[in-house]
Each structure stands twice: as structure tokens, then as C-alpha cells.
Design an enzyme around this catalytic site. Structure first.
Site, PDB file in Angstrom:
ATOM      1  N   LYS A 180      29.176  45.698  30.658  1.00 48.21           N
ATOM      2  CA  LYS A 180      29.604  44.310  30.413  1.00 48.21           C
ATOM      3  C   LYS A 180      28.562  43.313  30.934  1.00 48.21           C
ATOM      4  O   LYS A 180      28.223  42.357  30.261  1.00 48.21           O
ATOM      5  CB  LYS A 180      30.940  44.001  31.125  1.00 48.21           C
ATOM      6  CG  LYS A 180      32.095  44.861  30.700  1.00 48.21           C
ATOM      7  CD  LYS A 180      33.412  44.380  31.315  1.00 48.21           C
ATOM      8  CE  LYS A 180      33.445  44.375  32.839  1.00 48.21           C
ATOM      9  NZ  LYS A 180      33.322  45.696  33.453  1.00 48.21           N
ATOM     10  N   ARG A 206      41.622  40.401  33.490  1.00 45.46           N
ATOM     11  CA  ARG A 206      41.755  41.810  33.876  1.00 45.46           C
ATOM     12  C   ARG A 206      43.204  42.221  34.044  1.00 45.46           C
ATOM     13  O   ARG A 206      43.467  43.386  34.306  1.00 45.46           O
ATOM     14  CB  ARG A 206      41.033  42.025  35.199  1.00 45.46           C
ATOM     15  CG  ARG A 206      39.625  42.584  35.033  1.00 45.46           C
ATOM     16  CD  ARG A 206      38.989  42.641  36.404  1.00 45.46           C
ATOM     17  NE  ARG A 206      37.965  43.627  36.472  1.00 45.46           N
ATOM     18  CZ  ARG A 206      36.715  43.371  36.847  1.00 45.46           C
ATOM     19  NH1 ARG A 206      36.337  42.150  37.127  1.00 45.46           N
ATOM     20  NH2 ARG A 206      35.845  44.344  36.944  1.00 45.46           N
ATOM     21  N   ARG A 213      23.242  52.229  40.459  1.00 39.90           N
ATOM     22  CA  ARG A 213      23.098  50.807  40.125  1.00 39.90           C
ATOM     23  C   ARG A 213      22.580  49.986  41.312  1.00 39.90           C
ATOM     24  O   ARG A 213      23.016  50.145  42.439  1.00 39.90           O
ATOM     25  CB  ARG A 213      24.455  50.258  39.680  1.00 39.90           C
ATOM     26  CG  ARG A 213      24.433  48.803  39.343  1.00 39.90           C
ATOM     27  CD  ARG A 213      25.410  48.463  38.275  1.00 39.90           C
ATOM     28  NE  ARG A 213      26.749  48.223  38.786  1.00 39.90           N
ATOM     29  CZ  ARG A 213      27.728  47.697  38.051  1.00 39.90           C
ATOM     30  NH1 ARG A 213      27.530  47.410  36.775  1.00 39.90           N
ATOM     31  NH2 ARG A 213      28.902  47.494  38.562  1.00 39.90           N
ATOM     32  N   ARG A 243      25.868  47.721  45.673  1.00 41.18           N
ATOM     33  CA  ARG A 243      27.083  46.957  45.938  1.00 41.18           C
ATOM     34  C   ARG A 243      27.953  47.691  46.947  1.00 41.18           C
ATOM     35  O   ARG A 243      28.072  48.912  46.897  1.00 41.18           O
ATOM     36  CB  ARG A 243      27.850  46.744  44.627  1.00 41.18           C
ATOM     37  CG  ARG A 243      27.275  45.618  43.830  1.00 41.18           C
ATOM     38  CD  ARG A 243      27.870  45.499  42.471  1.00 41.18           C
ATOM     39  NE  ARG A 243      29.322  45.622  42.437  1.00 41.18           N
ATOM     40  CZ  ARG A 243      30.047  45.352  41.365  1.00 41.18           C
ATOM     41  NH1 ARG A 243      29.457  44.924  40.263  1.00 41.18           N
ATOM     42  NH2 ARG A 243      31.354  45.503  41.368  1.00 41.18           N
ATOM     43  N   ARG A 256      38.548  51.737  41.778  1.00 40.76           N
ATOM     44  CA  ARG A 256      38.360  50.659  40.799  1.00 40.76           C
ATOM     45  C   ARG A 256      38.671  51.155  39.385  1.00 40.76           C
ATOM     46  O   ARG A 256      39.255  50.425  38.583  1.00 40.76           O
ATOM     47  CB  ARG A 256      36.921  50.120  40.869  1.00 40.76           C
ATOM     48  CG  ARG A 256      36.699  49.256  42.119  1.00 40.76           C
ATOM     49  CD  ARG A 256      35.227  48.982  42.373  1.00 40.76           C
ATOM     50  NE  ARG A 256      34.569  48.255  41.317  1.00 40.76           N
ATOM     51  CZ  ARG A 256      33.263  48.364  41.039  1.00 40.76           C
ATOM     52  NH1 ARG A 256      32.485  49.175  41.749  1.00 40.76           N
ATOM     53  NH2 ARG A 256      32.737  47.670  40.079  1.00 40.76           N
TER      54      ARG A 256
HETATM   55  P1  AMP Z   1      32.997  43.361  38.944  1.00 37.72           P
HETATM   56  O1  AMP Z   1      31.670  42.920  39.447  1.00 37.72           O
HETATM   57  O2  AMP Z   1      33.375  42.710  37.655  1.00 37.72           O
HETATM   58  O3  AMP Z   1      33.133  44.863  38.894  1.00 37.72           O
HETATM   59  O4  AMP Z   1      34.081  42.846  40.021  1.00 37.72           O
HETATM   60  C1  AMP Z   1      33.997  43.239  41.371  1.00 37.72           C
HETATM   61  C2  AMP Z   1      35.321  42.996  42.072  1.00 37.72           C
HETATM   62  O5  AMP Z   1      35.664  41.597  42.027  1.00 37.72           O
HETATM   63  C3  AMP Z   1      36.536  43.699  41.465  1.00 37.72           C
HETATM   64  O6  AMP Z   1      36.647  45.051  41.877  1.00 37.72           O
HETATM   65  C4  AMP Z   1      37.660  42.826  42.000  1.00 37.72           C
HETATM   66  O7  AMP Z   1      37.908  43.072  43.382  1.00 37.72           O
HETATM   67  C5  AMP Z   1      37.065  41.433  41.891  1.00 37.72           C
HETATM   68  N1  AMP Z   1      37.338  40.856  40.549  1.00 37.72           N
HETATM   69  C6  AMP Z   1      36.427  40.556  39.584  1.00 37.72           C
HETATM   70  N2  AMP Z   1      37.040  40.039  38.502  1.00 37.72           N
HETATM   71  C7  AMP Z   1      38.371  40.012  38.776  1.00 37.72           C
HETATM   72  C8  AMP Z   1      39.521  39.608  38.038  1.00 37.72           C
HETATM   73  N3  AMP Z   1      39.441  39.126  36.795  1.00 37.72           N
HETATM   74  N4  AMP Z   1      40.727  39.729  38.647  1.00 37.72           N
HETATM   75  C9  AMP Z   1      40.837  40.181  39.912  1.00 37.72           C
HETATM   76  N5  AMP Z   1      39.802  40.613  40.651  1.00 37.72           N
HETATM   77  C10 AMP Z   1      38.564  40.526  40.096  1.00 37.72           C
END
Ligand code: AMP
Length: 222
Positions: free
Chosen positions: A13, A88, A127, A160, A171
Site C-alpha cells: 500500500k 480499517r 523492511r 519499525r 497485526r
Molecule cells: P501502518 O503503517 O499502516 O501499518 O500502521 C501502523 C499502526 O498504526 C497500526 O498497526 C495501528 O496501530 C495504527 N494505525 C494505522 N492506521 C490505523 C487506522 N486506520 N485505524 C487504527 N489504527 C491505525
């Protein structure tokens, strides 16, 4: 053009979001990046955000929806946006529809980028993310020219904190339980485009571009 990117962690993404945002000259709004910036603050909210992210859990809907609503109100998002990692949950999808209806706007494309779990785990294990501009690298498939230094801005690359294998599994489980169901929500609206994110990068890019171009053509004619 308003685009939503759905898919599990590691599906691509972020890579596709940054690329199409650049092409369409609209902001690439990654809720994960926004939370990573917010979690560094010295506030009670930052403590709360860290506690969810570090466990591989979603940040509560109220906080997330408010953050996205504020971001979409900024001037640069008036001509369109790419939302990467939002919505999400079902409640977030409904909140986004409400926001858009109020502005007589809509989601033009919801890309669902998928890949088998083994591919996702391999990608996430290697990553690297730039601490400055958030560009994404991979130790094997997309290494930086200088070790642990971003090619684009020169800042340090890092792994990360939520990409430890245990947290990654959590996750993926949270994604399957809370986010997979909203794929049908966008299918029902008629704007879902399925992309197989495990195909070679150039094939994924071509399929994404074709979908975007066909929508640009429709909105120009209509
Ligand atoms: P990502 O970088 O998109 O994988 O997001 C990293 C973390 O941010 C996720 O595991 C959640 O803890 C939080 N997060 C990101 N987007 C959302 C969302 N739309 N709703 C809730 N938590 C989010």
C-alpha cells in the site's frame, strides 16, 4: 480523485500510495505515518497511541477518525487524496462515507492489494523505513545505495518497532478480523479494484495505473 488503499501490512500500500499520489499530484495520507509522527510527542495522546501501536492493535476509531477528518480539511487535499491504511474498521468506513457525503464527494477507487501470508512475512522481516521522509526500502529487494541511509533525503533508515515477528502476526490477525470485512463494503458501493500484490512490481504498477487512468477518463467525460 479520491483513492483508498486496503490490504494487509506488507502488501505494498505504501509503495503504490506514494507513487500514485506523485502522479496525480494529490497528498499521500498514511494514517500509520501520521501516528508514527504523533507518537513522538510528549503528550497523554502520544502515550495512548504508542500503547496500541506497540501491541499491534488499532488505535481507537474516535482518535483515528478525528485525525483523518482534520487532515482532509487541509488545503492540499481539496483536489483529491490517497488514503493509505484508512479506513480499517467498519466504523471508520462509515465515518468516511459521512464525511464525503457532507462534501458531496466520494471514494473513486478502493484498491484491495492482497498477498499470501508467507510473502507478507518475508517482506516485513526485511523492511526499512526512512525516519525523515518515510520512503520504504527492503534489505534484499530494494536496498538503499548507502547502508541504512535514505537515497532520497539522506536521513537514517530504521526498522519499525512493530515489525518484530510476534507483533507482525498480531497485526495480520487484527487485519483479518477488523479490516477484511470492509472489502465487501467497497465492493457493494462498486468502486473496489482487486490487485494481486505478490505479482512482480511492474505488473502491480501497471494494473494500478490502468485502474486510475480509466477513472480519470470517466471523470473527464462525465
Ligand atoms: P501502518 O503503517 O499502516 O501499518 O500502521 C501502523 C499502526 O498504526 C497500526 O498497526 C495501528 O496501530 C495504527 N494505525 C494505522 N492506521 C490505523 C487506522 N486506520 N485505524 C487504527 N489504527 C491505525
Amino acid at each position: 480523485m479520491n483513492i483508498v488503499l486496503l490490504g494487509p501490512p506488507g502488501a505494498g500500500k505504501g509503495t503504490q500510495g506514494a507513487r500514485i499520489a506523485d502522479r496525480l499530484a494529490v497528498p499521500h495520507i498514511s494514517t500509520g505515518d501520521l501516528f508514527r509522527a504523533m507518537r513522538r510527542d510528549n503528550t497523554a495522546l502520544a502515550v495512548q497511541i504508542r500503547s496500541y501501536m506497540d501491541r499491534g492493535m488499532y488505535v481507537p476509531d474516535e482518535i483515528t477518525v478525528q485525525m483523518v477528518e482534520n487532515r482532509l480539511m487541509k488545503e492540499d487535499a481539496r483536489r483529491g487524496w490517497i488514503l493509505d491504511g484508512f479506513p480499517r474498521t467498519h466504523a471508520q468506513a462509515i465515518a468516511l462515507q459521512d464525511m464525503l457525503q457532507r462534501r458531496r464527494s466520494r471514494v473513486d477507487i478502493a484498491f484491495h492489494i492482497s498477498a499470501p501470508t508467507g510473502v507478507l512475512l518475508d517482506r516485513l522481516a526485511g523492511r526499512l523505513v526512512c525516519s525523515g521522509c518515510t520512503a520504504i526500502y527492503h534489505v534484499i529487494s530494494k536496498p538503499p545505495r548507502r547502508e541504512m541511509v535514505c537515497d532520497q533525503c539522506g536521513d537514517a533508515l530504521q526498522r519499525r518497532s512493530d515489525e518484530d515477528p510476534e507483533i507482525v502476526r498480531q497485526r495480520l490477525a487484527v487485519y483479518a478480523a477488523q479490516t477484511e470485512p470492509i472489502i465487501d463494503f467497497y465492493r457493494a458501493i462498486g468502486c473496489l479494484v482487486e490487485i494481486n500484490g505478490s505479482l512482480p512490481l511492474e505488473v502491480v504498477e501497471r494494473q494500478v495505473d490502468e485502474a486510475v487512468l480509466s477513472r480519470v477518463a470517466i471523470s473527464t467525460v462525465g
